[in-house]
Design an enzyme around this catalytic site. Sequence first.
Site, PDB file in Angstrom:
ATOM      1  CG  HIS A   1      -2.027  -0.937   1.050  1.00 53.52           C
ATOM      2  ND1 HIS A   1      -2.678  -1.429   0.055  1.00 53.52           N
ATOM      3  CD2 HIS A   1      -3.021  -1.856   2.232  1.00 53.52           C
ATOM      4  CE1 HIS A   1      -3.569  -2.318   0.193  1.00 53.52           C
ATOM      5  NE2 HIS A   1      -3.869  -2.578   1.481  1.00 53.52           N
TER       6      HIS A   1
ATOM      7  CG  HIS B   1      -7.568  -0.120   2.425  1.00 51.85           C
ATOM      8  ND1 HIS B   1      -8.182  -0.674   3.712  1.00 51.85           N
ATOM      9  CD2 HIS B   1      -6.920  -0.956   1.831  1.00 51.85           C
ATOM     10  CE1 HIS B   1      -7.759  -2.063   3.679  1.00 51.85           C
ATOM     11  NE2 HIS B   1      -6.828  -2.150   2.814  1.00 51.85           N
TER      12      HIS B   1
ATOM     13  CD  GLU C   1      -8.351  -3.277  -0.516  1.00 49.45           C
ATOM     14  OE1 GLU C   1      -6.924  -3.181  -1.058  1.00 49.45           O
ATOM     15  OE2 GLU C   1      -8.451  -4.045   0.397  1.00 49.45           O
TER      16      GLU C   1
END
Length: 349
Positions: A106, A180, A314
């Site tokens: 991420h 997210h 996502e």
Amino acid sequence: MRILKKSFGRLKSGEEVIKYSLINRNNFTVNILNYGGIITEIFTPDEEGNFENIVLGFDNLRDYEEKSPYFGSIVGRVAGRISNAKFRIAENEYNLTKNNGKHHLHGGNIGLDKVIWQVEEIFEEECIGLSMSYLSRDGEEGYPGNLNIEISYLLNSNNELEIQQRAISDKKTIVNMTNHTYFNLCGNLKEDILNHTLTINGDQVAFVDREIIPTGELRNIENSVFDFRKGKKIGKDLYRKDDQLIKCKGFDHPFVLNHARKFAVKLEDEKSGRVMEVRTDQPVVVLYTGNYIGQELMLNGKIKSKDYMGVCLETQDYPDAINQHNFPTRIYDAGEIYKAYTQFKFYTK
Ligand code: FUC
């Protein structure tokens, strides 16, 4: 429709963080921070008209800085894991921050979820919103190119929230961002999400290894625990003795979306009557069922966390594509525009 603004406190660095509230004609409200572009709350009515919060978040900035499993945030430059925290573009090898064992996750230690964004308010006839921008410098977390990023959050009176993502680099690079948010349509986190009914218009799933890196294998979901095409309870198969589910403690998998259908994903909660539909131009949705939330967090100021309290949807490009021969891979040239959108539509039955 209106936008409210107030202080959400100061970061450890001393910088002030602002919380914006987008409120439409139906009083549908989305709260967003200029830190990480974090959606802290979404207030929507249940079928009796009671407004409740339907996302996981914190009531204070410190928890977002120190403990957040990416609650509500923009993630990137590249969402998900990049195996062994490295990749090649032509003759150049790039080494990224390792923040997930030997992998990159991420966007790294200070990803897009941990920076302050410049905010402009948007007032249009049909919608209100925020346009957020951030310049990620060449070499930030290891990525090549100065990357100019713009994320817009737009809310209209049909209770549709759209997230538009755009970026341009001055060097060849990779970009794959997502939001997210952990959804929980029960309202004020009364229960976990195992009784939510989920529909995913996707015929294939990417298998992953023990470290949640795609193995490169795309499987047809027919007759498997991954078949959400007709809608099923998230909890129905989650505890099954399926090798893929055991590895991840639940669902943490990329689904290849079938774009011929009218929505990509639908999430429904029977008790509250709340429904959310997701539309996107992205090829993949990663379904993450909150398998590692744990019991240490205080959610929204008053609720003790536990696993499966929220579900992330996502929408993005193929994860780890740059290192996966089997996945379509996008590399952006200097000056080429990366663009993506996802729309979340909320209503009651
Ligand atoms: C999701 C998952 C990861 C991780 C993270 C917090 O995106 O794919 O496995 O646990 O969120």
